[in-house]
Design an enzyme around this catalytic site. Structure first.
Site, PDB file in Angstrom:
ATOM      1  N   ASN A   1      -7.507   3.602   9.203  1.00  0.00           N
ATOM      2  CA  ASN A   1      -6.881   2.463   9.873  1.00  0.00           C
ATOM      3  C   ASN A   1      -7.016   2.496  11.389  1.00  0.00           C
ATOM      4  O   ASN A   1      -7.020   1.465  12.046  1.00  0.00           O
ATOM      5  CB  ASN A   1      -5.400   2.368   9.493  1.00  0.00           C
ATOM      6  CG  ASN A   1      -4.715   3.712   9.480  1.00  0.00           C
ATOM      7  OD1 ASN A   1      -5.167   4.658   8.829  1.00  0.00           O
ATOM      8  ND2 ASN A   1      -3.617   3.819  10.203  1.00  0.00           N
TER       9      ASN A   1
ATOM     10  N   HIS B   1      -1.712  -7.797   2.662  1.00  0.00           N
ATOM     11  CA  HIS B   1      -1.592  -8.368   4.016  1.00  0.00           C
ATOM     12  C   HIS B   1      -2.696  -7.931   4.971  1.00  0.00           C
ATOM     13  O   HIS B   1      -2.732  -8.356   6.121  1.00  0.00           O
ATOM     14  CB  HIS B   1      -0.195  -8.102   4.599  1.00  0.00           C
ATOM     15  CG  HIS B   1       0.100  -6.689   4.998  1.00  0.00           C
ATOM     16  ND1 HIS B   1       0.183  -6.295   6.307  1.00  0.00           N
ATOM     17  CD2 HIS B   1       0.353  -5.580   4.261  1.00  0.00           C
ATOM     18  CE1 HIS B   1       0.495  -5.000   6.361  1.00  0.00           C
ATOM     19  NE2 HIS B   1       0.598  -4.545   5.128  1.00  0.00           N
TER      20      HIS B   1
ATOM     21  N   GLY C   1       0.822  -1.215   0.000  1.00  0.00           N
ATOM     22  CA  GLY C   1       0.000   0.000   0.000  1.00  0.00           C
ATOM     23  C   GLY C   1       0.849   1.255   0.000  1.00  0.00           C
ATOM     24  O   GLY C   1       0.503   2.264  -0.633  1.00  0.00           O
ATOM     25  N   THR C   2       1.965   1.217   0.693  1.00  0.00           N
ATOM     26  CA  THR C   2       2.832   2.394   0.773  1.00  0.00           C
ATOM     27  C   THR C   2       3.326   2.784  -0.615  1.00  0.00           C
ATOM     28  O   THR C   2       3.237   3.954  -1.022  1.00  0.00           O
ATOM     29  CB  THR C   2       4.036   2.104   1.701  1.00  0.00           C
ATOM     30  OG1 THR C   2       3.521   1.774   2.994  1.00  0.00           O
ATOM     31  CG2 THR C   2       4.967   3.293   1.804  1.00  0.00           C
TER      32      THR C   2
ATOM     33  N   THR D   1      11.300  -7.151 -11.487  1.00  0.00           N
ATOM     34  CA  THR D   1      10.709  -8.483 -11.700  1.00  0.00           C
ATOM     35  C   THR D   1       9.539  -8.661 -10.735  1.00  0.00           C
ATOM     36  O   THR D   1       9.663  -8.392  -9.539  1.00  0.00           O
ATOM     37  CB  THR D   1      11.771  -9.577 -11.467  1.00  0.00           C
ATOM     38  OG1 THR D   1      12.863  -9.305 -12.338  1.00  0.00           O
ATOM     39  CG2 THR D   1      11.211 -10.962 -11.745  1.00  0.00           C
TER      40      THR D   1
ATOM     41  N   CYS E   1       4.821   3.891  15.453  1.00  0.00           N
ATOM     42  CA  CYS E   1       5.784   4.167  14.393  1.00  0.00           C
ATOM     43  C   CYS E   1       6.752   2.997  14.300  1.00  0.00           C
ATOM     44  O   CYS E   1       6.718   2.072  15.120  1.00  0.00           O
ATOM     45  CB  CYS E   1       6.489   5.496  14.602  1.00  0.00           C
ATOM     46  SG  CYS E   1       7.356   5.623  16.140  1.00  0.00           S
TER      47      CYS E   1
ATOM     48  N   GLN F   1      -7.410  -0.259   3.975  1.00  0.00           N
ATOM     49  CA  GLN F   1      -8.208  -0.834   5.075  1.00  0.00           C
ATOM     50  C   GLN F   1      -9.606  -1.221   4.630  1.00  0.00           C
ATOM     51  O   GLN F   1     -10.230  -2.097   5.228  1.00  0.00           O
ATOM     52  CB  GLN F   1      -8.295   0.156   6.253  1.00  0.00           C
ATOM     53  CG  GLN F   1      -6.986   0.367   6.979  1.00  0.00           C
ATOM     54  CD  GLN F   1      -6.485  -0.879   7.708  1.00  0.00           C
ATOM     55  OE1 GLN F   1      -7.225  -1.835   7.980  1.00  0.00           O
ATOM     56  NE2 GLN F   1      -5.202  -0.880   8.039  1.00  0.00           N
TER      57      GLN F   1
HETATM   58  N1  PLP Z   1      -2.694   2.850   4.045  1.00  0.00           N
HETATM   59  C1  PLP Z   1      -3.362   2.440   5.127  1.00  0.00           C
HETATM   60  C2  PLP Z   1      -4.688   3.040   5.438  1.00  0.00           C
HETATM   61  C3  PLP Z   1      -2.818   1.463   5.964  1.00  0.00           C
HETATM   62  O1  PLP Z   1      -3.487   1.071   7.056  1.00  0.00           O
HETATM   63  C4  PLP Z   1      -1.553   0.914   5.638  1.00  0.00           C
HETATM   64  C5  PLP Z   1      -0.923  -0.083   6.513  1.00  0.00           C
HETATM   65  O2  PLP Z   1      -1.116  -0.102   7.701  1.00  0.00           O
HETATM   66  C6  PLP Z   1      -0.900   1.370   4.481  1.00  0.00           C
HETATM   67  C7  PLP Z   1      -1.502   2.330   3.715  1.00  0.00           C
HETATM   68  C8  PLP Z   1       0.427   0.818   4.084  1.00  0.00           C
HETATM   69  O3  PLP Z   1       0.277  -0.434   3.473  1.00  0.00           O
HETATM   70  P1  PLP Z   1       1.519  -1.439   3.368  1.00  0.00           P
HETATM   71  O4  PLP Z   1       1.779  -1.933   4.753  1.00  0.00           O
HETATM   72  O5  PLP Z   1       1.048  -2.523   2.447  1.00  0.00           O
HETATM   73  O6  PLP Z   1       2.656  -0.680   2.797  1.00  0.00           O
END
Ligand code: PLP
Length: 393
Positions: free
Chosen positions: A164, A214, A95-96, A250, A337, A192
């Site tokens: 989240n 995940h 997600g990041t 890849t 954090c 989320q």
């Molecule tokens: N965005 C939200 C709302 C999240 O809760 C999280 C992870 O806790 C992320 C983004 C980041 O996702 P990832 O852990 O797959 O990088």
């Protein structure tokens, strides 16, 4: 006194979940599904099947073609869950990265975000204009409209689908409607929301959406950015031109297989969320019965059915997390954090509901493996920790 339920009665289902519960040692009750989830048994089986094979979908030999088929199958499984064209799903490392790709690759000078976004959005758009939320954590739409209307030229809105920490669901439909009036595009961090509420990307009107495996029982290290047909992205990772040049490197085939399978399991089990929500509601009812003045954040607005954010008077979130851990319960303060420290919650702070909620809120997040026995044990532990800290016992 309620004793911690024995492990054999904790888990409702699979052998895989028994294993993860054994592996976490003393901590046998896992109520932190918004942080990450256990790998689903079906996902584990699928991964074991593919593990050890050379999996490079860019290779043109037969094994490469098998890998390509696996990758495209995963894309289709995810596409079915979110109703998007499979070819519009770009695999990322999570997600990041998906949020970074959306915000940096979207090529817009003016970015608007909400003040309760995940750090992965806030840090990727440090100069963004921030829209306030109300006391329940919902984006103030009139403010959003005023800010968009004031911008000359291209602007890009990024507002999360569900939070989240509190589980609050943002009015994405209305946000898209407002943005469209001014020709602005909208991205939503749906990390989320995925798997917990229905998501229909095609009908949402969004230009982009971030998701991650995940949080739905897939592996860590794999996510995706979903884009509408007309979106042109400037890649943030360049190199071999994988993912149609939109994200080089890849492909993480095992990750994608796990993500696809988890998406398939979620899509085939629509009743799962209702059961989890009933359990969460039962937990809140039981806790409120024992402690009538308990403050459960955003309780009366649309929320994810698995999440409770609860303020414990007189006990800092960090202390609570450690105390629950000693009881054998894994849960989180809303805002942890990477160093493992607990910070003041910028989400709760943005809701402007006082000092104590920003420092004393913990998040309970349930999942498909959660049980009523665990809930009873949690209520009992909550009261024990509260009473001990407030010298009532
Ligand atoms: N965005 C939200 C709302 C999240 O809760 C999280 C992870 O806790 C992320 C983004 C980041 O996702 P990832 O852990 O797959 O990088």
């Amino acid at each position: 006194m309620i004793r911690r339920p024995p492990r054999s009665t904790l888990s409702s289902s699979s052998a895989a979940s028994d294993v993860y519960k054994r592996q976490v040692g003393n901590a046998s009750i896992y109520l932190d599904y918004n942080a990450t989830t256990p790998l689903r048994a079906e996902v584990k089986a699928e991964l074991l099947d593919a593990l050890g094979e050379p999996n490079n979908p860019s290779s043109i030999h037969s094994l490469g073609r098998i890998a390509r088929r696996r990758l495209e199958k995963s894309r289709r499984q995810i596409a079915t869950l979110i109703n998007s064209p499979p070819e519009n799903i770009i695999f990322t490392s999570g997600g990041t990265e998906a949020n970074n790709l959306a915000l940096k690759g979207g090529q817009c000078t003016d970015i608007i975000v909400s003040s309760v976004e995940h750090e992965a959005v806030l840090a990727a758009a440090v100069n963004a204009k921030k829209i306030s939320v109300d006391k329940n954590g919902i984006v103030i739409l009139s403010e959003l409209e005023n800010v968009i209307a004031d911008i000359n030229g291209d602007c890009f809105v990024s507002i999360m689908w569900a939070n989240n920490e509190t589980g609050v669901i943002q009015p994405i439909k209305e946000i898209v409607e407002i943005a469209s009036k001014y020709g602005a595009r909208v991205h939503s961090d749906a990390v989320q929301a995925l798997g917990k509420i229905p998501i229909n990307f095609r009908e949402s009107g969004l230009s982009m959406m971030s998701i991650s495996a995940h949080k739905i029982g897939g592996p860590t290290g794999i996510g995706a950015l979903v884009i509408a047909d007309d979106v042109e992205l400037k890649p943030t990772l360049v190199g071999g031109g994988q993912e149609k040049g939109r994200r080089s490197g890849t492909e993480n085939i095992l990750g994608a297989i796990g993500f696809g399978k988890a998406a398939e399991v979620v899509a085939q089990n629509p009743a799962e969320n209702k059961r989890v929500q009933n359990l969460r509601d039962l937990f809140e009812t039981k806790l409120s019965r024992c402690f009538p003045k308990v403050n459960i954040l955003s309780q009366n607005v649309p929320r994810l059915g698995n999440t409770s954010a609860i303020v414990m008077p007189g006990v800092l979130a960090e202390t609570q997390v450690m105390s629950f851990d000693l009881e054998g319960i894994c849960l989180s303060a809303g805002a942890a954090c990477s160093s493992g420290k607990v910070k003041r919650s910028h989400v709760v702070e943005a809701m402007k509901i006082g000092d104590e909620p920003a420092t004393n809120t913990i998040r309970v997040s349930l999942g498909w493996d959660s049980t009523e026995l665990e809930i009873d044990f949690l209520v009992n532990s909550w009261l024990k920790i509260y009473n001990r800290a407030n010298k009532k016992i």
